[in-house]
Write an enzyme that holds these catalytic residues in place. Structure first.
Site, PDB file in Angstrom:
ATOM      1  N   GLY A   7       0.834  -1.188   0.000  1.00 21.48           N
ATOM      2  CA  GLY A   7       0.000   0.000   0.000  1.00 21.48           C
ATOM      3  C   GLY A   7       0.872   1.242   0.000  1.00 21.48           C
ATOM      4  CG  ASP A  42      -7.632   0.214   3.561  1.00 19.43           C
ATOM      5  OD1 ASP A  42      -8.374  -0.636   4.073  1.00 19.43           O
ATOM      6  OD2 ASP A  42      -6.569   0.596   4.088  1.00 19.43           O
ATOM      7  NE  ARG A  89      -4.969  -6.918   6.762  1.00 19.27           N
ATOM      8  CZ  ARG A  89      -4.400  -6.257   7.761  1.00 19.27           C
ATOM      9  NH1 ARG A  89      -4.813  -5.039   8.065  1.00 19.27           N
ATOM     10  NH2 ARG A  89      -3.425  -6.782   8.444  1.00 19.27           N
TER      11      ARG A  89
HETATM   12  O1  F6P Z   1      -4.727  -0.845   5.260  1.00 19.02           O
HETATM   13  C1  F6P Z   1      -5.384  -2.037   5.478  1.00 19.02           C
HETATM   14  C2  F6P Z   1      -5.968  -2.076   6.855  1.00 19.02           C
HETATM   15  O2  F6P Z   1      -6.639  -3.301   6.983  1.00 19.02           O
HETATM   16  C3  F6P Z   1      -6.872  -0.879   7.236  1.00 19.02           C
HETATM   17  O3  F6P Z   1      -8.152  -0.999   6.698  1.00 19.02           O
HETATM   18  C4  F6P Z   1      -6.784  -0.933   8.736  1.00 19.02           C
HETATM   19  O4  F6P Z   1      -7.016   0.339   9.315  1.00 19.02           O
HETATM   20  C5  F6P Z   1      -5.375  -1.366   8.984  1.00 19.02           C
HETATM   21  O5  F6P Z   1      -4.936  -2.051   7.831  1.00 19.02           O
HETATM   22  C6  F6P Z   1      -5.216  -2.268  10.186  1.00 19.02           C
HETATM   23  O6  F6P Z   1      -3.891  -2.684  10.276  1.00 19.02           O
HETATM   24  P1  F6P Z   1      -3.294  -3.677  11.384  1.00 19.02           P
HETATM   25  O7  F6P Z   1      -2.995  -4.946  10.663  1.00 19.02           O
HETATM   26  O8  F6P Z   1      -2.071  -3.004  11.860  1.00 19.02           O
HETATM   27  O9  F6P Z   1      -4.319  -3.886  12.432  1.00 19.02           O
END
Ligand code: F6P
Length: 376
Positions: free
Chosen positions: A124, A149, A295
């Site tokens: 990203g 996102d 995810r």
């Molecule tokens: O950028 C992808 C994402 O899933 C966002 O939607 C979210 O805010 C963030 O990553 C969460 O990241 P982590 O894996 O650090 O909880």
């Protein structure tokens, strides 16, 4: 003129997204078909930065066997991290405190030692920013845009987004049946950082009655009025989809905390919205946070295909002598855009886009205006 390529490396960084393994498979096969060696770096760049932490040395050969049957798998076979930015590497001092150290040169030396001629970095905005930095420092770099996102500029879509929207939509479908049975308000919080793409697309597809996105600061009075209006029409339940980055007019983001690097971790706004709506409407409200479920899991076929197209296109870019570009979806084709342009700013939801207009026409409330009143 850069020398001919003999070995390339792949790296996946930042939050994982369904479709990463498809990129790895396509880039590996396309690279091998060029007669190049292809290697994968573990956990972003950590495999190169701290090889002793890895039983396999942190950099692994990517062969046909390794990438066989992986396109349909979620996650990334290489591992990923959103820590370990080589340009600001967290390093503990003898006194126990942490400082960030620029280890760019050391990383470049490691690429040279391993005779890696070019890097395909899949990530990203964070990973692509690092890629752009490494490129300026002399490494040949091609970027591949990844994020559920969908907030990257200069590509119509990122892979991972379609899978996240599909799953969120299915969850909304399920929640509608239980919300209807109990006559409740159900608030569904989805990821997306500072952009409302997932909330808008899943909310529209799933039939939500209210959608709160970061691009439109909300007043819950308007959402509550919509819920009451539905009640008067005999619809006792309502579904409100809230992006994790949504915030009230004059209010702040809701944070779970901050990462080591200081990045904000968004989350928790859904529960606040549910509680306030319950007070404003007198109705029972429940919150469901979809979080990292968005995810995980298998990529939908669109994301597999997009990942495969991006991976193969990244190798074609190297073959064509390109450098410092990001592969981008520009329907009906795949194009290349300067990395610097892709990371210049986040792509948020344009308020006049057709999807927004559609949602407005359907009477979905975004918390900025009172509900529509039917003309008699
Ligand atoms: O950028 C992808 C994402 O899933 C966002 O939607 C979210 O805010 C963030 O990553 C969460 O990241 P982590 O894996 O650090 O909880």
């Amino acid at each position: 003129m850069s020398h001919p390529i003999r070995r390339i490396a792949l790296s996946t960084g930042g939050g994982d997204a369904p479709g990463l393994n498809a990129v790895i498979r396509a880039a590996t096969l396309a690279g091998l078909n060029q007669g190049w060696d292809v290697v994968g770096i573990r956990d972003g760049f950590n495999g190169l930065m701290t090889p002793d932490d890895y039983p396999d040395g942190g950099v692994v050969p990517l062969t046909r066997d390794v990438v066989r049957n992986i396109s349909h798998l979620g996650g990334t076979i290489l591992g990923t991290t959103n820590r370990g930015n080589p340009t600001a590497y967290p390093t503990q001092q003898p006194d126990g405190t942490w400082v960030e150290v620029d280890r760019t040169q050391e990383l470049l030396d490691r690429f040279a030692e391993r005779q890696i001629d070019a890097l395909i970095t899949v990530g990203g905005d964070g990973s692509l920013t690092i890629g752009s930095h490494l490129c300026k420092a002399g490494l040949r770099v091609i970027g591949v845009p990844k994020t559920i996102d969908n907030d990257l500029e200069r590509t119509t879509q990122t892979f991972g987004f379609a899978t996240a929207v599909e799953f969120a939509t299915e969850c909304i479908d399920r929640l509608i049946s239980t919300a209807t049975s109990h006559g409740r308000v159900v608030v569904v919080e989805v990821m997306g950082r500072y952009a409302g793409w997932i909330a808008l697309h899943a909310g529209l597809a799933g039939g939500a009655h209210g959608i709160l996105i970061p691009e439109i600061p909300y007043r819950l009075e308007h959402v509550a009025a919509m819920i009451r209006q539905r009640e008067e029409r005999g619809a006792k339940f309502s579904i409100i989809v809230v992006a994790e980055g949504a915030r009230p007019v004059d209010g702040a983001y809701t944070l779970l905390g901050k990462d080591v690097g200081g990045a904000e971790r968004l989350g928790g706004v859904g529960e606040k919205v549910a509680q306030e709506l319950s007070v404003l409407t007198g109705k029972e409200a429940r919150t469901v946070v979809l979080g990292h479920l968005l995810r995980g899991g298998q990529p939908v076929s669109f994301d597999r295909q997009l990942g495969l197209r991006f991976g193969a296109a990244a190798v074609r870019a190297l073959e064509d002598g390109l450098d410092g570009v990001m592969v981008s979806l520009d329907p009906p084709t795949v194009a290349y855009v300067p990395l610097a342009a892709a990371i210049a700013r986040l792509k948020t939801v344009p308020l006049d886009c057709d999807t927004m207009l559609t949602a407005r026409d359907l009477g979905i409330n975004f918390g900025d205006v009172p509900p529509l009143v039917e003309r008699s």
